[in-house]
Design a protein around this motif. Sequence first.
Motif, PDB file in Angstrom:
ATOM      1  N   LEU A 123       8.247   1.952  -8.889  1.00 47.30           N
ATOM      2  CA  LEU A 123       6.709   2.459  -8.458  1.00 47.30           C
ATOM      3  C   LEU A 123       5.517   1.942  -8.727  1.00 47.30           C
ATOM      4  O   LEU A 123       4.445   2.277  -8.407  1.00 47.30           O
ATOM      5  N   MET A 166      12.301  10.530  -9.155  1.00 48.93           N
ATOM      6  CA  MET A 166      12.925  10.485 -10.909  1.00 48.93           C
ATOM      7  C   MET A 166      13.156  11.405 -11.106  1.00 48.93           C
ATOM      8  O   MET A 166      13.679  11.566 -11.890  1.00 48.93           O
ATOM      9  N   GLU A 220       8.941   9.532  -6.695  1.00 49.74           N
ATOM     10  CA  GLU A 220       8.786  10.264  -7.490  1.00 49.74           C
ATOM     11  C   GLU A 220       9.873  11.620  -8.028  1.00 49.74           C
ATOM     12  O   GLU A 220      10.262  11.786  -8.503  1.00 49.74           O
ATOM     13  N   ALA A 224       6.888   7.370 -14.171  1.00 50.12           N
ATOM     14  CA  ALA A 224       7.285   7.937 -12.401  1.00 50.12           C
ATOM     15  C   ALA A 224       6.055   8.606 -12.401  1.00 50.12           C
ATOM     16  O   ALA A 224       5.366   8.552 -11.176  1.00 50.12           O
TER      17      ALA A 224
END
Length: 406
Positions: free
Chosen positions: A25, A51, A48, A89
């Motif tokens: 990321l 995550m 994201e 993230a």
Amino acid sequence: MPDVEYEPVSVKAVLSEMKDTAELLIDLSYSAVLSGSDELAEEVLALEERMDVLQLQARMSVLMAARSPEDAEQLAPVLGVVGAAEKIADAAGDIAKIVLEDIGLPEAMRAAIPEATEALVRTTVAADSEYVGRTLGEINMETERGVRVIAVRRASETGKRAWITNPDKETEIRAGDVLLLRGLDEGLAAVYEAATGEAYDPPEHTASPIEDLERAVDSIVTMKDTSELAVDLAYGSVLFDSEADAEEVVELEAEVDALKSRLEAWTLRAAGRVDDPIELRGLVHLAAATEVISDAALEISEGVLRGLDAHPVVAAAVEESDEVIVRLTVAEDAEIAGHTLGDLELGTETGGRVIAVRRPGEETEWVVSPDADTRLSAGDVLVAKGTRAGTERLSAMAGDPREFDA
């Protein structure tokens, strides 16, 4: 946003995926800003979201495992590592939104990037590509073209996105795979055409009306490299219970703070010299997000700094992730001493790569993202990344096997 329910998962596997995703990321989000790429920024937001799912799964599994005060005491640092990865993230997502929401970036940033800086390109493999059905080892594009596949995204049988972070030489390329390629424009052009059958069209370089924009871009590139290095070293400190690595993270976090202040000062000065200061607003957002990333790296290594034993599941997760990080000191009689990274071809020889070099001396001097011309000398501290077998081989070549005694 997808629903998430408790299901039995391996905490080790989830932590390992979170580590690899966090590292990817950072790279993707900064590359999206430097290239002004909506495509890369959209990939950041997709990762994201992944995550978010991973951190919820990790938290639920940790809570299920805590059955006593002793368990809670041991598992609390695990939640700290989970929280730090989530912060990385979120910061990467904020960086991507600078591009997607047009918060404000100078259009000429791409032209101000130093020529030796590698670019990151997203490409989809065509059905008739010469790469289809071949492994990355067989294609050997890193040696032949100087281009590295840093991640592969492919559609699973259920239609969901599945990521292969840090693919290795055994990774087979399939039609429809989305490849994230890192390299210089000349090599990227050849690989892009081989993958897609289309000509590579690099971003146009717009002349900058902003005086000294190159200095701001240099700061951004350095912030990216330094924050990435801090995260790598933080995970390395956990894996090897290394206070020396953790102390390096403290120094790097302070360096990022200084770079943030420098970029903010440049932005304020430049705002008085441009017609529309709003176009610089994204640089302030970028500086703030970078500080969050470096602070999160410090959180990962905080347990080591405080003398707390990391829960075995954290160290095992870092060890079993796609790549491990080691910190090595080049010995006087090391076979790599006196040679350049280009001469050594460590990627081919060991499967590992040197991501930073710290020179000895009164003042700490970091060479972050060293290139082929970087010469290694006795006493240099190397931060290397790769498979465990590859980093063990590199450790032997440096004459410093200590990191693997843990």
